[in-house]
Design a protein around this motif. Structure first.
Motif, short mmCIF file in Angstrom:
data_model
loop_
_atom_site.label_atom_id
_atom_site.label_comp_id
_atom_site.label_asym_id
_atom_site.label_seq_id
_atom_site.Cartn_x
_atom_site.Cartn_y
_atom_site.Cartn_z
N LYS A 169 0.82 -1.22 0.00
CA LYS A 169 0.00 0.00 0.00
C LYS A 169 0.85 1.27 0.00
O LYS A 169 2.07 1.23 0.22
N TYR B 246 -12.28 -3.34 -2.78
CA TYR B 246 -12.90 -3.40 -1.44
C TYR B 246 -14.42 -3.55 -1.50
O TYR B 246 -15.11 -3.24 -0.52
N PHE C 208 -15.16 1.45 8.00
CA PHE C 208 -13.81 1.79 7.55
C PHE C 208 -13.69 1.84 6.02
O PHE C 208 -12.61 2.15 5.50
N ALA D 88 -10.51 3.25 3.80
CA ALA D 88 -9.68 2.23 3.13
C ALA D 88 -9.56 2.54 1.63
O ALA D 88 -8.46 2.46 1.06
N ARG E 81 3.34 -6.42 9.58
CA ARG E 81 2.60 -5.39 10.34
C ARG E 81 3.12 -5.30 11.78
O ARG E 81 3.22 -4.22 12.34
N ILE F 150 -4.33 0.45 12.13
CA ILE F 150 -5.26 -0.50 11.49
C ILE F 150 -5.54 -0.06 10.04
O ILE F 150 -5.91 -0.88 9.21
N THR F 151 -5.35 1.20 9.75
CA THR F 151 -5.61 1.73 8.40
C THR F 151 -4.34 1.73 7.55
O THR F 151 -4.32 1.21 6.43
N ASN G 66 -1.63 0.08 7.07
CA ASN G 66 -1.12 -1.23 7.51
C ASN G 66 -0.28 -1.94 6.45
O ASN G 66 -0.16 -3.15 6.45
N HIS H 281 -2.04 -5.58 1.82
CA HIS H 281 -3.28 -6.36 1.79
C HIS H 281 -2.92 -7.73 1.25
O HIS H 281 -2.18 -7.84 0.28
P1 CMP Z 1 -6.95 -4.86 4.17
O1 CMP Z 1 -6.34 -6.20 4.44
O2 CMP Z 1 -6.48 -4.14 2.96
O3 CMP Z 1 -8.55 -5.03 4.08
C1 CMP Z 1 -9.45 -4.01 4.48
C2 CMP Z 1 -8.76 -2.81 5.02
O4 CMP Z 1 -9.57 -1.87 5.69
C3 CMP Z 1 -7.76 -3.28 6.04
O5 CMP Z 1 -6.68 -3.93 5.43
C4 CMP Z 1 -7.44 -1.99 6.75
O6 CMP Z 1 -6.48 -1.24 6.02
C5 CMP Z 1 -8.77 -1.24 6.70
N1 CMP Z 1 -9.44 -1.25 8.00
C6 CMP Z 1 -9.58 -0.19 8.79
N2 CMP Z 1 -10.27 -0.51 9.89
C7 CMP Z 1 -10.57 -1.82 9.81
C8 CMP Z 1 -11.28 -2.73 10.65
N3 CMP Z 1 -11.82 -2.35 11.81
N4 CMP Z 1 -11.39 -4.01 10.25
C9 CMP Z 1 -10.85 -4.41 9.07
N5 CMP Z 1 -10.17 -3.57 8.23
C10 CMP Z 1 -10.03 -2.29 8.60
#
Ligand code: CMP
Length: 133
Positions: A4, A44, A52, A56, A97, A104-105, A107, A110
């Motif tokens: 990302k 997504y 989120f 995202a 990670r 969490i955002t 991160n 994916h």
């Molecule tokens: P990713 O694996 O790309 O899939 C969904 C993305 O949404 C996740 O990684 C995070 O970057 C983002 N995201 C933010 N908050 C949450 C959450 N509470 N649960 C899951 N994904 C989240």
């Protein structure tokens, strides 16, 4: 998998790819791309409506992304283990990670979570001719 924009900004792209190469995964396709909103929304789609989702999608379109298709035995499970949990408190040290982010955002990457989703995501990010036989 997708590396990302935060990984690109932090110059971690090479290190992340290296981890998977060191584990002996084979790179079948690789590209650097600045995703459109439409592409990020398709990626997504399963999260549409979740709290989120908007962040995202906007984060994924905020800078370059590296899309990478890896091949190897049990690739999905192993890649996800190496990636680390989405929830920062659960991302173990030694995972990407767990070693490089508290967010969490923002991160770093994916990773597809099932063969079905991997198939769908490969079709979103790559044309057939961009994938090695
Ligand atoms: P990713 O694996 O790309 O899939 C969904 C993305 O949404 C996740 O990684 C995070 O970057 C983002 N995201 C933010 N908050 C949450 C959450 N509470 N649960 C899951 N994904 C989240």
């Amino acid at each position: 998998m997708l590396i990302k924009p935060d990984a690109f900004e932090r110059r971690l792209v090479g290190q992340i790819i290296s981890r998977f190469e060191n584990r002996t995964f084979k790179i079948k396709a690789l590209k650097l791309i600045r995703p459109s909103r439409e592409l990020a929304e398709r990626h997504y789609a399963a999260h549409r409506g979740k709290p989120f989702y908007e962040l995202a999608v906007s984060f994924l379109t905020s800078g370059p992304v590296v899309a990478m298709l890896l091949e190897g035995e049990n690739a999905i499970e192993i890649v996800r283990t190496m990636t680390g949990a989405t929830e920062p408190c659960k991302a173990q040290p030694g995972t990407i990670r767990g070693d490089y982010t508290l967010s969490i955002t923002y991160n770093l990457l994916h990773a597809s979570d099932s063969p079905e989703n991997a198939e769908a995501e490969i079709a979103i990010w790559f044309k057939p001719e961009e994938i090695l036989p």
